[in-house]
Design an enzyme around this catalytic site. Structure first.
Site, short mmCIF file in Angstrom:
data_model
loop_
_atom_site.label_atom_id
_atom_site.label_comp_id
_atom_site.label_asym_id
_atom_site.label_seq_id
_atom_site.Cartn_x
_atom_site.Cartn_y
_atom_site.Cartn_z
CG ASP A 104 -0.28 -0.52 2.49
OD1 ASP A 104 0.94 -0.34 2.64
OD2 ASP A 104 -0.98 -1.11 3.32
CD GLU A 137 -9.04 0.29 8.09
OE1 GLU A 137 -9.30 -0.45 9.05
OE2 GLU A 137 -8.16 1.16 8.11
CG HIS A 163 -6.15 -2.66 9.21
ND1 HIS A 163 -6.24 -1.72 10.21
CD2 HIS A 163 -4.87 -2.59 8.77
CE1 HIS A 163 -5.07 -1.13 10.37
NE2 HIS A 163 -4.22 -1.65 9.51
CG ASN A 169 -9.32 -2.31 12.39
OD1 ASN A 169 -8.33 -2.85 11.92
ND2 ASN A 169 -9.87 -1.22 11.88
#
Length: 242
Positions: free
Chosen positions: A67, A143, A138, A136
């Site tokens: 990314d 996400e 991800h 979380n």
């Protein structure tokens, strides 16, 4: 899915580096899938050391990163291209023309995303992919959501992720709100995946990975559908998820 419990972060980095060494030794022109953030830094230090000791050769290696922040160029110290140069590429005998990171300054971000997937496919796919995990769950910037995107795409960052990444910036206001991220479909095409887990804030996500159901609301659980995944955690994390 294979779980390795190691003593500490040092051993985690050492074990991961040995796995990478095996892949590179077997295939001298391997395509490495790389990640940023604090978790893989120890791995990169070990790899640099191996390269200096002539244990591994990067001259024919190619790399693709997961990314990049939208709006940051490779010269920006907060960009992932800059991170990779500083933490790995500048210290090994790799041709930087063979290192690929999404272009966060692309005029047409959707076109950049399509071209990035095309490039990965042209390289023959990823031989080994290193992953970290967010609090979380991800993976890259995929996400938690009702659905996950398979391809590389532009995505907005959640408040949780922005807050977590703000430690790398002078203020939370400086953290980009969008990123180009490889999708779960592309990540799952990698022939081998190594997930490194560091930090007690990841405990709930890891509990979900090993004790919960496969769900898009914990993207890491998608890794159960891959045939060759190694998850490396330390003893502290192992005790936390019992």
């Amino acid at each position: 899915m294979k779980l390795l419990v190691v003593k500490d972060y040092e051993e985690m980095s050492e074990v991961a580096a040995k796995i990478f060494k095996e892949v590179i030794s077997e295939k001298t022109n391997a395509v490495l899938g790389l990640a940023t953030g604090s978790t893989p830094e120890g791995l990169y230090k070990k790899i640099i050391e191996m390269n200096r000791n002539k244990e591994i050769d990067f001259s024919n290696i190619k790399t693709v990163n997961l990314d990049e922040y939208v709006g940051l160029g490779g010269e920006d110290p907060q960009s992932y291209r800059y991170f990779m140069n500083e933490k790995l590429f500048n210290h090994v005998n790799i041709n930087k023309a063979n290192t690929f990171v999404p272009n966060g300054l692309a005029k047409d971000l959707d076109e950049e995303a399509k071209n990035y997937d095309k490039k990965v496919d042209e390289l023959g796919g990823i031989d080994i992919q290193i992953l970290g995990i967010g609090a979380n769950g991800h993976i890259a910037f995929n996400e938690p959501d009702d659905f996950l995107i398979a391809e590389t795409h532009v995505t907005g960052l959640t408040k949780t992720t922005i807050e977590a990444n703000s430690r790398f910036f002078k203020s939370i206001e400086e953290v980009p709100t969008k990123a180009l991220s490889m999708g779960l479909g592309q990540i799952m095409k990698a022939r081998k995946i190594v997930l490194l887990v560091r930090g007690q804030d990841k405990a709930e996500a890891i509990k979900g990975l090993f004790k919960g159901n496969i769900t898009t609301h914990n993207p890491a659980t998608m890794l159960h559908m891959h045939k060759d995944v190694t998850v490396i955690i330390d003893e502290e994390m192992a005790n936390a998820i019992k």
